[in-house]
Design a protein around this motif. Structure first.
Motif, PDB file in Angstrom:
ATOM      1  N   VAL A  92      45.350 136.370  58.734  1.00 35.47           N
ATOM      2  CA  VAL A  92      45.460 137.467  59.698  1.00 35.47           C
ATOM      3  C   VAL A  92      46.911 137.916  59.719  1.00 35.47           C
ATOM      4  N   GLU A  93      47.144 139.208  59.623  1.00 34.71           N
ATOM      5  CA  GLU A  93      48.490 139.767  59.766  1.00 34.71           C
ATOM      6  C   GLU A  93      48.366 140.950  60.702  1.00 34.71           C
ATOM      7  N   SER A  94      49.136 140.945  61.756  1.00 33.02           N
ATOM      8  CA  SER A  94      49.082 142.067  62.686  1.00 33.02           C
ATOM      9  C   SER A  94      50.499 142.510  62.993  1.00 33.02           C
ATOM     10  N   ALA A  95      50.863 143.676  62.513  1.00 33.79           N
ATOM     11  CA  ALA A  95      52.207 144.209  62.724  1.00 33.79           C
ATOM     12  C   ALA A  95      52.197 145.698  62.398  1.00 33.79           C
ATOM     13  N   PRO A  96      53.078 146.461  63.037  1.00 33.40           N
ATOM     14  CA  PRO A  96      53.174 147.860  62.663  1.00 33.40           C
ATOM     15  C   PRO A  96      53.778 147.987  61.257  1.00 33.40           C
ATOM     16  N   PRO A  97      53.549 149.023  60.497  1.00 33.70           N
ATOM     17  CA  PRO A  97      52.735 150.174  60.884  1.00 33.70           C
ATOM     18  C   PRO A  97      51.247 150.017  60.534  1.00 33.70           C
ATOM     19  N   LEU A  98      50.881 148.930  59.801  1.00 34.90           N
ATOM     20  CA  LEU A  98      49.498 148.822  59.322  1.00 34.90           C
ATOM     21  C   LEU A  98      48.493 148.617  60.455  1.00 34.90           C
ATOM     22  N   GLY A  99      48.878 147.802  61.435  1.00 40.68           N
ATOM     23  CA  GLY A  99      47.925 147.429  62.486  1.00 40.68           C
ATOM     24  C   GLY A  99      47.459 146.007  62.253  1.00 40.68           C
ATOM     25  N   THR A 100      46.188 145.739  62.531  1.00 34.50           N
ATOM     26  CA  THR A 100      45.654 144.386  62.404  1.00 34.50           C
ATOM     27  C   THR A 100      44.864 144.269  61.102  1.00 34.50           C
ATOM     28  N   CYS A 101      45.266 143.320  60.254  1.00 32.95           N
ATOM     29  CA  CYS A 101      44.576 143.087  58.979  1.00 32.95           C
ATOM     30  C   CYS A 101      43.995 141.681  58.972  1.00 32.95           C
ATOM     31  N   LEU A 102      42.705 141.560  58.634  1.00 31.47           N
ATOM     32  CA  LEU A 102      42.036 140.263  58.589  1.00 31.47           C
ATOM     33  C   LEU A 102      41.436 140.074  57.208  1.00 31.47           C
ATOM     34  N   GLY A 103      41.515 138.871  56.686  1.00 33.23           N
ATOM     35  CA  GLY A 103      40.919 138.631  55.373  1.00 33.23           C
ATOM     36  C   GLY A 103      40.165 137.314  55.345  1.00 33.23           C
ATOM     37  N   VAL A 104      38.948 137.347  54.811  1.00 35.07           N
ATOM     38  CA  VAL A 104      38.165 136.130  54.567  1.00 35.07           C
ATOM     39  C   VAL A 104      37.921 136.082  53.059  1.00 35.07           C
ATOM     40  N   PHE A 105      38.355 135.004  52.430  1.00 30.56           N
ATOM     41  CA  PHE A 105      38.258 134.885  50.975  1.00 30.56           C
ATOM     42  C   PHE A 105      37.437 133.647  50.641  1.00 30.56           C
ATOM     43  N   ASP A 106      36.264 133.857  50.089  1.00 29.22           N
ATOM     44  CA  ASP A 106      35.345 132.750  49.791  1.00 29.22           C
ATOM     45  C   ASP A 106      35.346 132.533  48.279  1.00 29.22           C
ATOM     46  N   GLY A 107      36.121 131.547  47.858  1.00 30.12           N
ATOM     47  CA  GLY A 107      36.284 131.298  46.423  1.00 30.12           C
ATOM     48  C   GLY A 107      35.117 130.542  45.825  1.00 30.12           C
ATOM     49  N   HIS A 108      34.981 130.623  44.502  1.00 29.63           N
ATOM     50  CA  HIS A 108      34.006 129.795  43.801  1.00 29.63           C
ATOM     51  C   HIS A 108      34.603 129.281  42.503  1.00 29.63           C
ATOM     52  N   ALA A 109      34.055 128.184  42.014  1.00 30.22           N
ATOM     53  CA  ALA A 109      34.595 127.482  40.842  1.00 30.22           C
ATOM     54  C   ALA A 109      36.078 127.167  41.047  1.00 30.22           C
ATOM     55  N   GLY A 110      36.382 126.640  42.197  1.00 28.71           N
ATOM     56  CA  GLY A 110      37.759 126.251  42.518  1.00 28.71           C
ATOM     57  C   GLY A 110      38.427 127.254  43.439  1.00 28.71           C
ATOM     58  N   PRO A 111      39.580 126.856  44.016  1.00 28.73           N
ATOM     59  CA  PRO A 111      40.232 127.687  45.042  1.00 28.73           C
ATOM     60  C   PRO A 111      41.226 128.707  44.490  1.00 28.73           C
ATOM     61  N   ASP A 112      41.437 128.735  43.166  1.00 28.76           N
ATOM     62  CA  ASP A 112      42.555 129.517  42.617  1.00 28.76           C
ATOM     63  C   ASP A 112      42.484 131.002  42.943  1.00 28.76           C
ATOM     64  N   ALA A 113      41.327 131.618  42.744  1.00 24.91           N
ATOM     65  CA  ALA A 113      41.223 133.061  42.964  1.00 24.91           C
ATOM     66  C   ALA A 113      41.349 133.387  44.452  1.00 24.91           C
ATOM     67  N   ALA A 114      40.722 132.563  45.311  1.00 23.52           N
ATOM     68  CA  ALA A 114      40.785 132.816  46.757  1.00 23.52           C
ATOM     69  C   ALA A 114      42.225 132.685  47.257  1.00 23.52           C
ATOM     70  N   ARG A 115      42.930 131.674  46.768  1.00 21.45           N
ATOM     71  CA  ARG A 115      44.326 131.512  47.195  1.00 21.45           C
ATOM     72  C   ARG A 115      45.172 132.682  46.729  1.00 21.45           C
ATOM     73  N   PHE A 116      44.926 133.123  45.497  1.00 13.14           N
ATOM     74  CA  PHE A 116      45.686 134.255  44.966  1.00 13.14           C
ATOM     75  C   PHE A 116      45.433 135.508  45.805  1.00 13.14           C
ATOM     76  N   ALA A 117      44.156 135.767  46.098  1.00 13.26           N
ATOM     77  CA  ALA A 117      43.813 136.957  46.889  1.00 13.26           C
ATOM     78  C   ALA A 117      44.425 136.865  48.278  1.00 13.26           C
ATOM     79  N   CYS A 118      44.383 135.677  48.857  1.00 13.20           N
ATOM     80  CA  CYS A 118      44.936 135.462  50.198  1.00 13.20           C
ATOM     81  C   CYS A 118      46.449 135.707  50.200  1.00 13.20           C
ATOM     82  N   ASP A 119      47.108 135.332  49.110  1.00  8.38           N
ATOM     83  CA  ASP A 119      48.560 135.533  48.999  1.00  8.38           C
ATOM     84  C   ASP A 119      48.927 136.994  48.747  1.00  8.38           C
ATOM     85  N   HIS A 120      48.130 137.688  47.936  1.00  7.33           N
ATOM     86  CA  HIS A 120      48.592 138.977  47.410  1.00  7.33           C
ATOM     87  C   HIS A 120      47.924 140.226  47.972  1.00  7.33           C
TER      88      HIS A 120
END
Lengths: 126, 376
Positions: free
Chosen positions: B70-98
């Motif tokens: 969750v990131e909430s700050a101007p100017p974007l507003g409130t951003c929420l992300g749910v990342f459900d990875g499969h075959a390991g956490p690598d893609a979900a962690r990458f998406a969560c970071d970037h």
């Protein structure tokens, strides 16, 4: 609390146990209550991996294990011995939920499977 | 059934709520409880630009594959992300970071936050991950089979955007007139081959491949391998060059392919928030396999805000235990090595909309940043 809602079906496993349905292809499935402590034993882990390969994670109801009942009981016996040695503590053994078929008012009629199979008797008394 | 579940949840409510203060009181928000208990992590309540939110996550996989942010700050507003990875956490962690940094960058241009800039951020994140796969392929070929669903919610001014790849789900809880009742409205479309429409779409996109969808273990899967039809990552189903013996046999395709089998193009909706819009539940499919949309919104609606996400997870786990014919207390004792046989990773974010605050353009001063710390 939920088990009682299922008419005609077996209720939840006794406290501290997990229900599994065991049976190889063509064999009638039999329900057992497995003590929680057995789940992380590598031999049980192998059975669960086999279940995942065969049925995936999305199977409905109690976990089905594609394994012959006699082989399963044998593996459970080995796990039991591995965890508790020759000394048996009550409440930590495999329970056959289908033995005695109908569940009456209470769930105290489960029979425990140990010493049932003659070929294991020697191991226990050693 | 639902009645019994709700009664049970009510019974649990008393245990979790230490303060009978009104749900939206600042006292509750300022003392937002964060904690963990075994495989369960939660942040019971936090204030953000759009209102308040509650977050929780429970681990089902031996290595946690769900991620949330969750990131909430101007100017974007409130951003929420749910990342459900499969075959390991690598893609979900990458998406969560970037994904959020990419969104900030895409939205920094003259367009600001729009469906197009959100799409741009998704595609930039996909490109970034595929570039990482390409770099690591020789030494770590398994990364070519890692993928993730991405569910992103953005509240910018009075507009809610929901963007999704895969089968996580966002559900709006909406007041029904003045009845005191709550209705569920699903905001995201699911890219899962179990949906008839998704199978039709796949067959139309791949008219030469009669095996594009196949039943396995009683569920429809793309190429008999994967349930989702859109994802971030899964490089092996996007570029045929990764379909080699270096990846695990269960991911191998018998033939090469010329166009990507999975898409990384998100479905995006924009919704103008109304005074009757109370809250939105964002959750990975681990929750929705045990609770219906209506059950979930009623659980949230009939309790105080604090702890809502955790309460939903507990309701799902009670249901998982019931299906597996065991006690909830016993389920909670099961080691993470084998927990996946009983339930999936489950991530829940409940966002409570403060409509008046948004309508008046009053934004809360402080910024908010949340990331679950399980497995980090």
């Amino acid at each position: 609390m939920y088990g009682k809602q299922q008419q005609g079906k077996a209720a939840a496993a006794p406290k501290g146990c997990v229900t599994v349905r065991v049976g190889a292809e063509g064999e009638e499935q039999r329900r057992f209550a497995v003590p929680l402590g057995h789940l992380k034993h590598p031999l049980f882990g192998a059975l669960l991996e086999e279940a995942e390969r065969e049925y995936g994670f999305k199977q409905q109801g109690a976990i089905a294990i594609p394994c012959r009942v006699d082989r399963f009981v044998h593996v459970e016996h080995i796990i039991d011995q591995d965890l508790h040695g020759a000394a048996h503590h009550s409440g930590h053994h495999l329970i056959d939920l289908d033995d005695g078929a109908v569940h009456h008012h209470h769930h105290h009629h489960h029979s425990q499977i140990h010493l049932h199979l003659p070929r294991f008797a020697g191991c226990f008394r050693a | 059934m639902l009645g019994a579940l709700l009664r049970f949840i009510s019974a649990c409510g008393g245990v979790w709520s230490t303060s009978p203060a009104p749900a939206s009181s600042s006292a509750a928000a300022d003392h937002a409880a964060e904690g963990r208990d075994g495989l369960l992590w939660w942040r019971d309540l936090a204030r953000c630009h759009a209102g308040e939110l509650s977050v929780a996550i429970v681990q089902g996989n031996n290595v946690l594959e769900d991620q949330c942010r969750v990131e909430s700050a101007p100017p974007l507003g409130t951003c929420l992300g749910v990342f459900d990875g499969h075959a390991g956490p690598d893609a979900a962690r990458f998406a969560c970071d970037h994904l959020f940094p990419n969104l900030r960058e895409a939205a920094s241009g003259p367009q600001g936050v729009t469906a197009d800039t959100i799409r741009e951020a998704f595609l930039a994140t996909e490109e970034g991950f595929l570039a990482l796969v390409s770099r690591m392929w020789e030494t770590q070929p398994d990364i070519a089979t890692a993928g993730t669903c991405c569910l992103v919610g953005v509240v910018h001014q009075r507009t809610l955007f929901v963007a999704s790849l895969g089968d996580s789900r966002a559900v709006l809880g909406k007041k029904v007139g003045r009845t005191g009742q709550i209705a569920a409205e699903q905001l995201s479309s699911e890219h899962n081959a179990n949906e008839e429409g998704v199978r039709q779409e796949l067959m139309a996109q791949h008219p030469d491949d009669p095996q594009i969808v196949a039943l396995k273990h009683g569920v429809w899967r793309v190429k008999g391998i994967i349930q989702v039809s859109r994802s971030l990552g899964d490089a092996y189903l996007k570029h045929t060059r990764y379909n080699t013996e270096q990846i695990k046999p269960k991911f191998r395709l018998s033939e090469s392919f010329s166009k990507p089998i999975l898409s990384a193009d998100p479905s995006i909706i924009s919704h103008c928030l109304q005074p009757s819009d109370c809250f939105i539940i964002f959750a990975s499919d681990g929750l929705w396999e045990h609770l219906s949309n209506q059950q979930a919104v009623e659980i949230v609606h009939s309790h105080q805000r604090a702890g809502s996400a955790r309460r939903l997870i507990k309701a799902a786990l009670h249901e998982a235990a019931r299906k597996r014919e065991m006690r909830y207390s016993d389920l909670m004792k099961i080691d993470k090595k084998v927990r996946r046989h009983f339930h999936d990773d489950i991530t829940v974010i409940v966002l409570f909309i403060n409509y008046d605050q948004l309508a008046e353009g009053r934004s809360q001063g402080q910024s908010l940043s949340i990331r679950c710390d399980l497995d980090h």
